[in-house]
Enzyme design. Structure first.
Site: not given
Length: 402
Positions: A122, A147, A312, A316, A339
């Site tokens: 990210h 990303r 994903h 979390d 990811e």
């Protein structure tokens, strides 16, 4: 391999995680992630009050039968709490089975289909320049996919923009933070981000972007068309997907690849999207889509229609889910990308694991089972802390999808 005990462990080494640990008569233990961001205690209660009493005395080898028992037997099917709880059990059972076999889990799933799992990092910043500079750092670290998220001029806060390299935790307050959103301002800003990224990073890196369910279908189609010259790897969560047919409209207006599914709970959430080939990547997770057993069914169904996986993998989800995802990713033929948001040092210490990163890819390692555990003594030093995800309002004060 009779299940003799089970317990739920809640810990907060920087953010909240819920873990299920199963014990067996032979002494083996298995772990499963049960974290649902902002609703952790609901899953902990579902496990402790409703599922664990039904597990004691069962044969841990009967994974499919236990999955069907917990899904069909509950009557109240699906939903994030139920499916997260089932996933925790499923992960722990697969961990136990692979440990009993003395093999890393991916070997029991058919073996490796590839040498490693391509992951994306990210890159984000308050400005386009900051985001591109962060992306360059990822490129220098060997990432092949990145990303891009950037602040939107005129908005005080934007989803995906953090103040730390590699880490992002959206659950940021004891009560929900209220942010303001403008699709019009956002749509003006993203093409400039991708143009600058291609100019600096070149064309040999995959560039991704997360819309986070915030656009109407026609707006998403417009953005996808605007970004086509920059060849995005995918546009994620373009519009709320409760109405799966909404993606037909997006498809009519752009050839930019589409990805969706991180909040999906079952194959029924993506059935129409897959069989009508309205998406290119399914992002359902091991954790929130019922575990490895159910995610394999989703992947097999998607494979029939040329849809690839793109699970994903935010912070979390605990390292238990990351390990489970990597074994899954390594074994499925239609893998696309994974990811990868790196956990904090505190989280990594609580969840020691065997997976490793090199050359833009992760590998789950060769330890038996999932290759991850929980240090319960260290976990106890980090008590649960209430934390909510933010909410979104439009500039006129009305509620909007976060």
């Amino acid at each position: 391999m009779t299940i003799t005990g089970a317990r739920v462990i809640t810990t907060c080494p920087g953010r909240n995680f819920v873990t299920l640990k199963l014990e067996t008569k032979g002494g083996l233990t298995g772990v499963g992630d049960a974290t649902l961001n902002g609703r952790e205690l609901s899953v902990a209660s579902y496990l402790a009050d409703h599922i664990i009493p039904c597990l004691i005395g069962r044969d841990a080898h009967r994974i499919e039968d236990i999955w069907q028992y917990l899904y069909k037997g509950a009557y109240w099917r699906r939903g994030p709490v139920t499916m997260t709880a089932i996933a925790a059990v499923d992960m722990a059972l697969w961990d136990l089975k692979a440990k009993a076999a003395g093999l890393p889990l991916y070997q029991l799933l058919g073996g490796a289909c590839r040498e490693g799992v391509m992951v994306y990092g990210h890159a984000n910043g308050e400005t386009v320049e900051e985001t591109v500079a962060e992306a360059k750092r990822y490129l220098d670290e060997g990432y092949k996919a990145i990303r891009l998220q950037s602040g939107v001029p005129g908005l005080k806060s934007t989803y995906g923009v953090s103040k730390t390299f590699g880490f992002y935790e959206p659950a940021d307050a004891d009560l929900p933070t209220e942010n303001l959103w403008s699709s019009e301002k956002y749509l003006r800003s993203v093409p400039a981000l991708f143009e600058a990224a291609r100019e600096t990073l070149g064309w040999d890196v995959h560039l991704l972007h997360d819309i986070h369910h915030r656009l109407a279908p026609i707006e998403a189609g417009r953005l996808g068309k605007d970004l086509e010259p920059y060849r995005p790897f995918w546009l994620e969560d373009a519009t709320p997907a409760e109405n799966q047919a909404a993606f037909r409209l997006i498809r009519q207006h752009t050839t930019s690849p589409l990805a969706v599914g991180e909040i999906f709970n079952s194959i029924w959430d993506c059935k129409q999207l897959i069989e009508e080939q309205l998406i290119d990547y399914i992002r359902a997770t091991v954790l929130h889509a019922g575990g490895i057993t159910h995610l394999r069914k989703i992947a097999a169904f998607a494979d029939l229609y040329g849809v690839r996986t793109g699970c994903h993998g935010a912070t979390d989800l605990s390292p238990i889910t990351m390990a489970a995802a990597l074994h899954f990713d390594l074994s499925v033929p239609n893998f696309g990308v994974q990811e990868y948001m790196r956990h904090t040092a505190e989280t990594d210490a609580v969840f020691p694991h065997a997976y490793s990163f090199a050359n833009g890819m992760l590998h789950p390692g060769e330890a038996p089972g999932l290759g991850v555990d929980i240090d319960e003594g260290l976990a106890a030093q980090y008590p649960y802390q209430r934390a909510y995800l933010p909410v979104n309002r439009l500039e006129d004060g009305s509620m909007h999808s976060w």
